[in-house]
Write an enzyme that holds these catalytic residues in place. Structure first.
Site, PDB file in Angstrom:
ATOM      1  N   GLY A   1       0.782  -1.230   0.000  1.00 14.97           N
ATOM      2  CA  GLY A   1       0.000   0.000   0.000  1.00 14.97           C
ATOM      3  C   GLY A   1       0.815   1.281   0.000  1.00 14.97           C
TER       4      GLY A   1
ATOM      5  N   ASP B   1      -4.632  -9.447   2.772  1.00 18.15           N
ATOM      6  CA  ASP B   1      -5.092 -10.401   3.786  1.00 18.15           C
ATOM      7  C   ASP B   1      -5.924 -11.500   3.138  1.00 18.15           C
ATOM      8  OD1 ASP B   1      -3.898  -9.200   6.013  1.00 18.15           O
ATOM      9  OD2 ASP B   1      -5.585  -7.837   6.313  1.00 18.15           O
TER      10      ASP B   1
END
Length: 268
Positions: free
Chosen positions: A44, A161
């Site tokens: 990110g 995730d």
């Protein structure tokens, strides 16, 4: 001896901490002597930096980043390129032989678009395990970015995730969600050893588990329920053996193996 693979998810912030990367891969090197290991990563911060430098706006809906298709070449380059190769290089420096991959390689994972309003955001599902198992059989370390593809060939950005959960599901492996925190802390800043759906709700209602940690814990609980086994939230600076031996970190337990009331491991 437990020989099931260990799937380790790391966030993109690890790329900014060379010392932590070195510690992690040295720990992986030790564990790989007895069990296969896979690393799944996001990126990110790297994506944010690149998008800002290109003057591309990034927006969110319900906390989820909208990914226009015309942004995917840059996101793909940042995650499957720069982030992946940085991690692979760090692995090589510790004597671990890496293989850089993405979710779509070997048809390991198939993805479908989440919803039109989110753009090229993908929902992953297991597909073919043969390729990844063959890679692991060579004794190398797969380092997998969270870039996937639809069956029609549309590149999709996948939550890391979720990507790690699907890889763990594909291999029937143990999942470790590692970041720059030791685990989940209680109101007194003490480490919580175990959490279940009920105790997570109680801590959230009490304002103890909030914000980013609530997102992480919810993802771990969903992963635990999907995998039907405990998922670990721990620090990437900890020894993996210590995490697996429950000497550090927080275990998120699915209902089927939740501790019975009165057990020594009960968190209440």
């Amino acid at each position: 001896m437990n020989r099931s693979p260990i799937v380790i998810k790391v966030g993109g912030a690890l790329l900014d901490d060379a010392a932590a990367m070195t510690r992690l891969f040295l720990s992986i090197k030790d564990v790989k002597a007895t069990r296969p290991v896979v690393v799944v990563h996001g990126g990110g911060p790297l994506v944010e930096t690149l998008m800002a430098s290109l003057g591309l706006q990034s927006t969110k809906i319900d906390g989820l980043r909208v990914t226009p298709d015309d942004h995917m070449p840059y996101i793909c380059g940042a995650l499957a390129g720069a982030a992946n190769k940085q991690l692979c290089a760090a692995a090589l420096a510790t004597g671990v032989t890496p293989v850089g991959l993405s979710l779509l390689d070997g048809n390991m994972v198939v993805c479908e678009p989440l919803a039109e309003k989110y753009g090229a955001v993908g929902v992953p599902a297991t597909a073919e395990s043969t390729f990844l198992k063959n890679v692991l059989a060579q004794g190398v370390l797969p380092v997998i970015s969270s870039i996937g593809s639809s069956p029609q060939g549309r590149l999709l950005n996948v939550n890391a995730d979720q990507a790690a959960t699907v890889i763990a599901e594909l291999l029937d492996g143990e999942l470790l969600l590692l970041s720059n925190v030791d685990g989940v802390l209680d109101a007194n800043k003490a480490l919580i050893v175990e959490l279940t759906a009920n105790s997570i709700k109680q801590y959230a209602d009490d304002g103890v588990i909030t914000d980013g940690m609530k997102v992480k814990v919810d993802a771990a609980l969903q992963s635990a329920e999907t995998l039907k086994r405990a998922v670990f939230i721990a620090s990437w600076s900890a020894d993996i053996a210590d995490i697996l031996n429950k000497n550090t970190g927080t275990q998120i337990l699915p209902e089927k193996i939740a501790p019975r009331e009165g057990d020594a491991g009960d968190t209440e």
